[in-house]
Every structure is written in C-alpha cells, then in structure tokens.
Scaffold this motif. Structure first.
Motif, PDB file in Angstrom:
ATOM      1  N   MET A 397       0.812  -1.211   0.000  1.00  9.28           N
ATOM      2  CA  MET A 397       0.000   0.000   0.000  1.00  9.28           C
ATOM      3  C   MET A 397       0.856   1.276   0.000  1.00  9.28           C
ATOM      4  O   MET A 397       0.422   2.314  -0.493  1.00  9.28           O
ATOM      5  N   TYR A 398       2.064   1.155   0.498  1.00 10.78           N
ATOM      6  CA  TYR A 398       2.984   2.300   0.518  1.00 10.78           C
ATOM      7  C   TYR A 398       3.472   2.646  -0.897  1.00 10.78           C
ATOM      8  O   TYR A 398       3.481   3.811  -1.299  1.00 10.78           O
ATOM      9  N   HIS A 399       3.865   1.644  -1.646  1.00 14.23           N
ATOM     10  CA  HIS A 399       4.394   1.855  -3.003  1.00 14.23           C
ATOM     11  C   HIS A 399       3.230   1.697  -3.974  1.00 14.23           C
ATOM     12  O   HIS A 399       2.962   0.622  -4.487  1.00 14.23           O
ATOM     13  N   PHE A 400       2.530   2.794  -4.218  1.00 12.47           N
ATOM     14  CA  PHE A 400       1.263   2.703  -4.935  1.00 12.47           C
ATOM     15  C   PHE A 400       1.408   2.969  -6.429  1.00 12.47           C
ATOM     16  O   PHE A 400       2.411   3.495  -6.901  1.00 12.47           O
ATOM     17  N   GLY A 401       0.348   2.573  -7.164  1.00 10.71           N
ATOM     18  CA  GLY A 401       0.281   2.859  -8.594  1.00 10.71           C
ATOM     19  C   GLY A 401       0.910   1.812  -9.487  1.00 10.71           C
ATOM     20  O   GLY A 401       0.957   1.987 -10.704  1.00 10.71           O
ATOM     21  N   ILE A 402       1.410   0.718  -8.913  1.00  7.44           N
ATOM     22  CA  ILE A 402       1.979  -0.365  -9.715  1.00  7.44           C
ATOM     23  C   ILE A 402       1.348  -1.682  -9.277  1.00  7.44           C
ATOM     24  O   ILE A 402       0.707  -1.773  -8.226  1.00  7.44           O
ATOM     25  N   ASN A 403       1.542  -2.702 -10.083  1.00  9.71           N
ATOM     26  CA  ASN A 403       1.075  -4.037  -9.737  1.00  9.71           C
ATOM     27  C   ASN A 403       2.201  -4.795  -9.035  1.00  9.71           C
ATOM     28  O   ASN A 403       3.254  -5.037  -9.613  1.00  9.71           O
ATOM     29  N   HIS A 404       1.968  -5.170  -7.789  1.00  8.99           N
ATOM     30  CA  HIS A 404       2.992  -5.866  -7.010  1.00  8.99           C
ATOM     31  C   HIS A 404       2.958  -7.387  -7.179  1.00  8.99           C
ATOM     32  O   HIS A 404       3.798  -8.077  -6.599  1.00  8.99           O
ATOM     33  N   ILE A 405       1.999  -7.906  -7.909  1.00  9.87           N
ATOM     34  CA  ILE A 405       1.843  -9.354  -8.004  1.00  9.87           C
ATOM     35  C   ILE A 405       2.995 -10.006  -8.767  1.00  9.87           C
ATOM     36  O   ILE A 405       3.373  -9.566  -9.860  1.00  9.87           O
ATOM     37  N   ASP A 406       3.533 -11.069  -8.184  1.00 10.37           N
ATOM     38  CA  ASP A 406       4.493 -11.935  -8.863  1.00 10.37           C
ATOM     39  C   ASP A 406       3.758 -13.138  -9.443  1.00 10.37           C
ATOM     40  O   ASP A 406       3.758 -13.370 -10.637  1.00 10.37           O
ATOM     41  N   LYS A 407       3.082 -13.888  -8.556  1.00 10.25           N
ATOM     42  CA  LYS A 407       2.359 -15.081  -8.986  1.00 10.25           C
ATOM     43  C   LYS A 407       0.973 -15.117  -8.344  1.00 10.25           C
ATOM     44  O   LYS A 407       0.769 -14.573  -7.255  1.00 10.25           O
ATOM     45  N   VAL A 408       0.050 -15.780  -9.031  1.00  4.46           N
ATOM     46  CA  VAL A 408      -1.250 -16.096  -8.466  1.00  4.46           C
ATOM     47  C   VAL A 408      -1.497 -17.583  -8.658  1.00  4.46           C
ATOM     48  O   VAL A 408      -1.303 -18.124  -9.753  1.00  4.46           O
ATOM     49  N   ILE A 409      -1.905 -18.229  -7.577  1.00  2.00           N
ATOM     50  CA  ILE A 409      -2.291 -19.641  -7.620  1.00  2.00           C
ATOM     51  C   ILE A 409      -3.796 -19.697  -7.420  1.00  2.00           C
ATOM     52  O   ILE A 409      -4.330 -19.148  -6.452  1.00  2.00           O
ATOM     53  N   LYS A 410      -4.497 -20.343  -8.341  1.00  2.00           N
ATOM     54  CA  LYS A 410      -5.948 -20.468  -8.263  1.00  2.00           C
ATOM     55  C   LYS A 410      -6.320 -21.931  -8.368  1.00  2.00           C
ATOM     56  O   LYS A 410      -5.947 -22.612  -9.327  1.00  2.00           O
ATOM     57  N   ASN A 411      -7.059 -22.417  -7.363  1.00  2.00           N
ATOM     58  CA  ASN A 411      -7.447 -23.830  -7.325  1.00  2.00           C
ATOM     59  C   ASN A 411      -6.228 -24.740  -7.486  1.00  2.00           C
ATOM     60  O   ASN A 411      -6.284 -25.774  -8.157  1.00  2.00           O
ATOM     61  N   GLY A 412      -5.109 -24.332  -6.897  1.00  2.00           N
ATOM     62  CA  GLY A 412      -3.913 -25.163  -6.910  1.00  2.00           C
ATOM     63  C   GLY A 412      -3.102 -25.103  -8.185  1.00  2.00           C
ATOM     64  O   GLY A 412      -2.139 -25.861  -8.337  1.00  2.00           O
ATOM     65  N   LYS A 413      -3.442 -24.223  -9.106  1.00  2.00           N
ATOM     66  CA  LYS A 413      -2.708 -24.072 -10.359  1.00  2.00           C
ATOM     67  C   LYS A 413      -2.094 -22.678 -10.434  1.00  2.00           C
ATOM     68  O   LYS A 413      -2.737 -21.685 -10.070  1.00  2.00           O
ATOM     69  N   ILE A 414      -0.880 -22.598 -10.931  1.00  2.00           N
ATOM     70  CA  ILE A 414      -0.250 -21.292 -11.128  1.00  2.00           C
ATOM     71  C   ILE A 414      -0.853 -20.675 -12.392  1.00  2.00           C
ATOM     72  O   ILE A 414      -0.655 -21.184 -13.504  1.00  2.00           O
TER      73      ILE A 414
END
Length: 427
Positions: A397-414
C-alpha cells in the motif's frame, strides 16, 4: 501426502487463520502473520501452513513445484465483493461533465450514467459482453484477484438482465476467477417508467425474479436505494420478494444521500450494505448489531468527486465488519485495480495495512458467502493464493500505482507468473 506445490522461505505469510466469520474491531488487525513461512498444496487444496520446514508426513519429489518466497508477501487470493463486471460500452464522455461540476444524479437525470450503459448493454451481443468482461477478469487476475462478485443491472428489462447473468455464469465456468452473480434489476428506473416506478417494480417481482430463479442465475439480489432511484419502502419490497426465491439481500445504501439504507440493511438482515458514504450513525449502529458487512468503495468516491469517504474508522470502532471493493463499472469507478483501492482505503479512510488486507480477504469472502472455502490460508481451504513482490503488506500500500503481483495460484494451479496471466490457463 504428496505436495504438488510448495512455497517456502516466505518473508511475510499472511494467513488470516481463525473462525470463518467476518472480523470486526481489533480482530481486523490480526492477520495471522508468519515470518519464514511455508505453505503446501495438493491438487486444489492447502494441506499445510506453518513456519520453517514441512512436517515429515508431507512428501515432495521431482514433480513438486518449489517456489522461493524470500522477500515476498503471500496472502489469500484477493476477493472483490462488488463489481458491475458485465456491461457494454464506456462512458469517458462523462469525464468532461464531472470536471464542469455536474453531479452523479444530475448526469443520470440527463440520460447519462446508468441509463447510457443500459443502451450499450442492450445493443451488445452475448459474445461482445463475454469478451469485454473476460478482458477485465484477466486484468483482475493479474492484480491478485481470485474471486469476483458480478451484478446485473444494465438491462432494466428481463431479456437483457438475463443476458448479463448468463454471461457471468459462462465466465464462471470458463475463467480461473470464480464469478459470484448478483441480480440487480433494480439498478435504475427506465425512462418509460419514470412516472410509474411501481409498475417497473411489478415487472422485477413478477417477471424478472421468477425467471432468474428458474435458471439459477443469481445467488444475491441488490437494489440501488438512493434519492431519485428506489425508496426504502420500494427496496424493502423487492428484497423481501427476492428472499422468497432464496436470493440473499445486498443494498447499494446511502451512497450520496442519508436515505436510511443502512437501517434497512439491518432490518432485512442483508449480507452487506455497500457504499455507505452518507450512512447515519443510527444506521451504522444497527448494522453492527445485526452483523451486516460494510462494503466500502473508495475508488467511487474519488472518481465521483464526492469530497468525502465512507467513515471506515467509525465503522470499525462500532464493530461493523468492513470489506473493500473496486465497484468496477463503466461510469462511477472504471477500474479493475483492487491494489489501488487498498491504497485509497489507507490514505483516504485511515485503515491500517492489516485492516485493509482483512477487508479484501476474509471479510470480502464473507460478503459473498464463501468464507468456508476461501479468504484465509488454512488446511482444507481452496488453494487460492496471491504472491506479492513486496517484503510485507505495508509495502503493497505504501508503493502505490503499480502491480505488485508476482504469482497467483488459483485452485492449486499457477495462473499468473511474473505478473502476467499464463495463457494456457485461460480459455
């Protein structure tokens, strides 16, 4: 048991473990933080969450995917419990109106706003709506969202409302993100019923609700309870009828004027009351007493230039569980970016990073009635996980305006790698 994926050496593992219920007051600051954390997944479920190394009864082999979480923050997959995902067209033409000082209800009265999008949505084909919404879901997935609520409400006639809900249902079947549907035929008053609102309500009750129910297209029912739209009495009537069909009530409440939507949300025991910028203290106290979730949408306040935000701090102090949403829609909040909303909740509503992450995970899960499956990282829950390129939640929340996501796992799948959707995971 064999693990399919292991995330180890996690600098900041935010589990939100605990009871599967909305968090209130000081509980919103308890995020179950583990340093040097580890999490193991088998198939689509979490099988271990802890510190340090895996226990001996969980095996790994050459086929196990090992992810290094050093320098990362790992949270439950983010949940957006209030969007208008499926719609046609866009409304950038209204930006100039807002800059010249026109208010939201004035734009609506002039035939813009919701009614403009209604025209575009009626004209759009199923495929047009599907592809537009799918594009938004891809963006949301890359931003860490794994479950999204989607409302109808841009039809205001039975055929188009059903079309929107069928699109949402198909997206839920096809896309990695889970889409939870809400019927919102009472989103605005069609021009032809401007002087006969009760006649339009009769259509909602006697035609729309039965048909939506017959096809099992919506789990919730929402009404825009606001000056110039639907009154408290009209909202009550619609929601009570929806409950007869098993639809759980939500309310667009007191967004602009203190109409009594918060009080009504408590009366009908709504799952959530949303917006609440103008909610009265009495209404907030009633919500706290009944456990109604306050679903707050700071992006909408910012974009509408309302000049104030919902009183998140007051609500938390009163014991109301607070969730956060993008309110993604083509007019008042045209953004899919939940991370931006998280930043605004801190900056503009004085919510702490811990309260914010609670609001977009377990409390948001409760707002869509999925808390037994998602919203926290615990053994037996779905493996819906967001991995951030950030050392802690405050940094997100401090470093705003960018996407911080590296990976997302959904239902056990990357499904997201290095911040980008893996195309093999998207139909």
């Amino acid at each position: 048991m064999k693990a399919d994926i292991v995330v180890e050496n996690i600098s900041s593992l935010v589990t939100l473990e605990g009871d599967n219920k909305p968090r209130t007051g000081n509980e919103m600051g308890n995020v179950g933080l583990i340093e040097d954390g580890i999490i193991a997944i088998s198939d689509d479920k979490i099988i271990y969450v802890g510190k340090g190394k895996l226990p001996q009864d969980i095996q790994i082999d050459n086929e196990t995917k090992i992810i290094n979480g050093e320098g990362k923050t790992v949270t439950p997959g983010l949940i957006d419990p209030h969007t208008h995902l499926v719609h046609g067209g866009s409304r950038e033409n209204e930006l100039d109106m807002k800059l010249k000082g026109m208010k939201y209800l004035d734009i609506l009265e002039a035939g813009g706003g919701i009614l403009s999008t209604v025209r575009s949505t009626k004209e759009a084909s199923f495929d047009d709506l599907y592809n537009k919404a799918k594009n938004s879901l891809d963006k949301m997935l890359e931003l860490g969202m794994t479950t999204v609520e989607a409302k109808s409400g841009y039809g205001l006639d039975t055929e188009t409302e059903m079309k929107q809900l069928r699109v949402a249902k198909k997206l839920n079947e096809d896309h990695p993100i889970d889409v939870v549907s809400t019927f919102m035929g009472a989103h605005a008053i069609p021009k032809e019923y401007k002087d006969n609102v009760d006649g339009f309500i009769d259509i909602i009750i006697n035609d729309m609700l039965p048909k939506v129910s017959k096809e099992n297209l919506a789990e919730f029912c929402d009404v825009f309870c606001e000056e110039g739209v639907f009154s408290v009495d009209q909202t009550r009537k619609i929601l009570n009828e929806a409950k007869k069909y098993g639809m759980k009530p939500k309310i667009h409440a007191d967004e602009i004027e203190p109409l009594g939507g918060a009080e009504l949300a408590a009366e009908v025991e709504a799952v959530s009351a949303d917006h609440l910028v103008a909610a009265s203290e009495k209404g907030m106290e009633m919500m706290a007493d009944k456990g109604v979730i306050a679903d707050l949408l700071p992006g909408t306040c910012l974009n509408l230039k309302i000049g104030k935000m919902a009183k998140a701090r007051k609500m938390i102090e009163l014991g109301i569980p607070v969730a956060l949403s993008t309110d993604y829609n083509p007019g008042s909040s045209p953004t899919e970016n939940i991370q931006l909303i998280m930043y605004l909740a801190g900056l503009k509503m004085n919510m702490t990073p811990e309260e914010v992450i609670t609001a977009v995970t377990i409390n948001a899960a409760c707002s869509v009635d999925r808390q037994k499956e998602i919203g926290s990282l615990e053994e037996g829950k779905k493996a819906d996980i967001a991995i951030f390129n950030a050392p802690n939640i405050a940094y997100i929340m401090y470093h705003f305006g960018i996407n911080h996501i590296d990976k997302v796992i959904k239902n056990g799948k990357i499904v997201v790698e290095e911040g980008k959707v893996k195309k093999s995971q998207i139909i």
